[in-house]
Design a protein around this motif. Structure first.
Motif, PDB file in Angstrom:
ATOM      1  N   GLU A  68      15.467   6.778  10.178  1.00 46.36           N
ATOM      2  CA  GLU A  68      16.015   6.824   8.822  1.00 46.36           C
ATOM      3  C   GLU A  68      16.913   5.613   8.546  1.00 46.36           C
ATOM      4  N   ILE A  69      17.700   5.228   9.525  1.00 47.28           N
ATOM      5  CA  ILE A  69      18.557   4.050   9.382  1.00 47.28           C
ATOM      6  C   ILE A  69      17.696   2.798   9.233  1.00 47.28           C
ATOM      7  N   GLU A  70      16.666   2.693  10.053  1.00 49.53           N
ATOM      8  CA  GLU A  70      15.756   1.549   9.978  1.00 49.53           C
ATOM      9  C   GLU A  70      15.036   1.510   8.631  1.00 49.53           C
ATOM     10  N   ALA A  71      14.627   2.670   8.125  1.00 47.97           N
ATOM     11  CA  ALA A  71      13.942   2.738   6.822  1.00 47.97           C
ATOM     12  C   ALA A  71      14.870   2.297   5.692  1.00 47.97           C
ATOM     13  N   GLU A  72      16.144   2.616   5.806  1.00 49.01           N
ATOM     14  CA  GLU A  72      17.108   2.175   4.787  1.00 49.01           C
ATOM     15  C   GLU A  72      17.229   0.654   4.782  1.00 49.01           C
ATOM     16  N   ALA A  73      17.230   0.050   5.957  1.00 53.95           N
ATOM     17  CA  ALA A  73      17.268  -1.420   6.028  1.00 53.95           C
ATOM     18  C   ALA A  73      16.017  -2.007   5.378  1.00 53.95           C
ATOM     19  N   GLN A  74      14.872  -1.377   5.618  1.00 55.27           N
ATOM     20  CA  GLN A  74      13.620  -1.849   5.029  1.00 55.27           C
ATOM     21  C   GLN A  74      13.682  -1.819   3.492  1.00 55.27           C
ATOM     22  N   LYS A  75      14.351  -0.824   2.942  1.00 59.86           N
ATOM     23  CA  LYS A  75      14.481  -0.719   1.478  1.00 59.86           C
ATOM     24  C   LYS A  75      15.377  -1.815   0.908  1.00 59.86           C
ATOM     25  N   ARG A  76      16.379  -2.209   1.665  1.00 59.47           N
ATOM     26  CA  ARG A  76      17.408  -3.111   1.140  1.00 59.47           C
ATOM     27  C   ARG A  76      17.083  -4.595   1.295  1.00 59.47           C
ATOM     28  N   TRP A  77      16.298  -4.949   2.313  1.00 56.77           N
ATOM     29  CA  TRP A  77      16.031  -6.365   2.587  1.00 56.77           C
ATOM     30  C   TRP A  77      14.531  -6.604   2.785  1.00 56.77           C
ATOM     31  N   LEU A  79      12.072  -7.441   4.982  1.00 56.27           N
ATOM     32  CA  LEU A  79      11.961  -7.562   6.432  1.00 56.27           C
ATOM     33  C   LEU A  79      10.508  -7.546   6.864  1.00 56.27           C
ATOM     34  N   GLU A  80      10.208  -8.363   7.835  1.00 57.54           N
ATOM     35  CA  GLU A  80       8.873  -8.430   8.431  1.00 57.54           C
ATOM     36  C   GLU A  80       8.784  -7.627   9.721  1.00 57.54           C
ATOM     37  N   ALA A  81       9.910  -7.479  10.415  1.00 56.79           N
ATOM     38  CA  ALA A  81       9.900  -6.791  11.703  1.00 56.79           C
ATOM     39  C   ALA A  81      11.296  -6.270  12.012  1.00 56.79           C
ATOM     40  N   THR A  82      11.345  -5.083  12.575  1.00 53.85           N
ATOM     41  CA  THR A  82      12.612  -4.540  13.054  1.00 53.85           C
ATOM     42  C   THR A  82      12.361  -3.839  14.386  1.00 53.85           C
ATOM     43  N   LEU A  83      13.383  -3.849  15.209  1.00 56.95           N
ATOM     44  CA  LEU A  83      13.311  -3.174  16.500  1.00 56.95           C
ATOM     45  C   LEU A  83      14.686  -2.635  16.840  1.00 56.95           C
ATOM     46  N   ILE A  84      14.724  -1.363  17.197  1.00 58.21           N
ATOM     47  CA  ILE A  84      15.935  -0.738  17.724  1.00 58.21           C
ATOM     48  C   ILE A  84      15.545  -0.096  19.046  1.00 58.21           C
ATOM     49  N   VAL A  85      16.182  -0.546  20.121  1.00 59.71           N
ATOM     50  CA  VAL A  85      16.015   0.081  21.434  1.00 59.71           C
ATOM     51  C   VAL A  85      17.402   0.536  21.851  1.00 59.71           C
ATOM     52  N   HIS A  86      17.576   1.837  22.029  1.00 61.17           N
ATOM     53  CA  HIS A  86      18.884   2.388  22.398  1.00 61.17           C
ATOM     54  C   HIS A  86      18.725   3.192  23.675  1.00 61.17           C
ATOM     55  N   ARG A  87      19.573   2.905  24.626  1.00 55.69           N
ATOM     56  CA  ARG A  87      19.517   3.600  25.908  1.00 55.69           C
ATOM     57  C   ARG A  87      20.407   4.841  25.900  1.00 55.69           C
ATOM     58  N   GLU A 112      22.050 -10.058   7.551  1.00 53.57           N
ATOM     59  CA  GLU A 112      22.639  -8.909   6.873  1.00 53.57           C
ATOM     60  C   GLU A 112      22.029  -7.596   7.362  1.00 53.57           C
ATOM     61  N   ALA A 113      20.720  -7.551   7.470  1.00 56.06           N
ATOM     62  CA  ALA A 113      20.061  -6.324   7.915  1.00 56.06           C
ATOM     63  C   ALA A 113      20.449  -5.975   9.351  1.00 56.06           C
ATOM     64  N   CYS A 114      20.574  -6.962  10.206  1.00 55.25           N
ATOM     65  CA  CYS A 114      20.979  -6.713  11.590  1.00 55.25           C
ATOM     66  C   CYS A 114      22.394  -6.139  11.628  1.00 55.25           C
ATOM     67  N   GLU A 115      23.287  -6.734  10.872  1.00 54.55           N
ATOM     68  CA  GLU A 115      24.664  -6.239  10.832  1.00 54.55           C
ATOM     69  C   GLU A 115      24.726  -4.815  10.276  1.00 54.55           C
ATOM     70  N   PHE A 116      23.967  -4.567   9.224  1.00 57.71           N
ATOM     71  CA  PHE A 116      23.884  -3.227   8.648  1.00 57.71           C
ATOM     72  C   PHE A 116      23.409  -2.217   9.700  1.00 57.71           C
ATOM     73  N   LEU A 117      22.324  -2.541  10.384  1.00 60.59           N
ATOM     74  CA  LEU A 117      21.776  -1.627  11.387  1.00 60.59           C
ATOM     75  C   LEU A 117      22.791  -1.319  12.479  1.00 60.59           C
TER      76      LEU A 117
END
Length: 156
Positions: A68-77, A79-87, A112-117
């Motif tokens: 959901e957080i990633e989808a919000e970034a997609q709406k705002r900027w 973006l061609e690619a996003t990746l979140i890897v959380h351990r 901006e999108a990276c900082e937002f995420l």
């Protein structure tokens, strides 16, 4: 566009290569890698040595929140690619916790999108942190600075 929650470490270079492979529309890639600190910051000062950090989460719920957080970034900027890897699990100082990478045709959107995420991950992702210190274990609560950083992205 990918979100992963995993116990195992990750290879930043390999992850970025996979993210950008064949996508020639990406003109800028912004990357954040979060590491376990050996000192916990309390009230703006470094205090309390940290021997290890254990991250707990609810499988399924966590991935959904990150998506959901990633989808919000997609709406705002644009973006061609996003990746979140959380351990999750037990990690020692110096180990990688999180990778956030954002590719866009333009560097400003990527930054901006990276900082937002990162800001929203810190405050909206359902992870619980337990620090192992020489004084014993202690749960880490929310920080006002993180809440303030995330609040600036709230739509008015």
């Amino acid at each position: 566009m990918a979100v992963r929650v995993q116990e195992a470490d990750f290879d930043v270079g390999a992850e970025l290569a996979r993210l950008t492979d064949g996508n020639r529309r990406i003109g800028g890639l912004a990357v954040f890698v979060g590491l376990v600190r050996e000192m916990h910051v309390r009230e703006g000062y470094h205090r309390d040595l940290v021997d290890a950090l254990t991250l707990e989460h609810y499988p399924g719920m966590t991935e959904t929140a990150l998506q959901e957080i990633e989808a919000e970034a997609q709406k705002r900027w644009p973006l061609e690619a996003t990746l979140i890897v959380h351990r999750y699990g037990r990690m020692e100082p110096g180990e990688r916790i999180v990778l956030v990478a954002v590719g866009s045709p333009h560097r400003e959107a990527a930054f901006e999108a990276c900082e937002f995420l990162v800001d929203w991950l810190k405050t909206k992702a359902p992870f619980w942190k337990l620090e192992d210190t020489p004084k014993g274990e202690q749960w880490v609560g929310a920080h006002q600075e993180d809440d303030a950083a995330a609040a600036r992205w709230e739509k008015k």
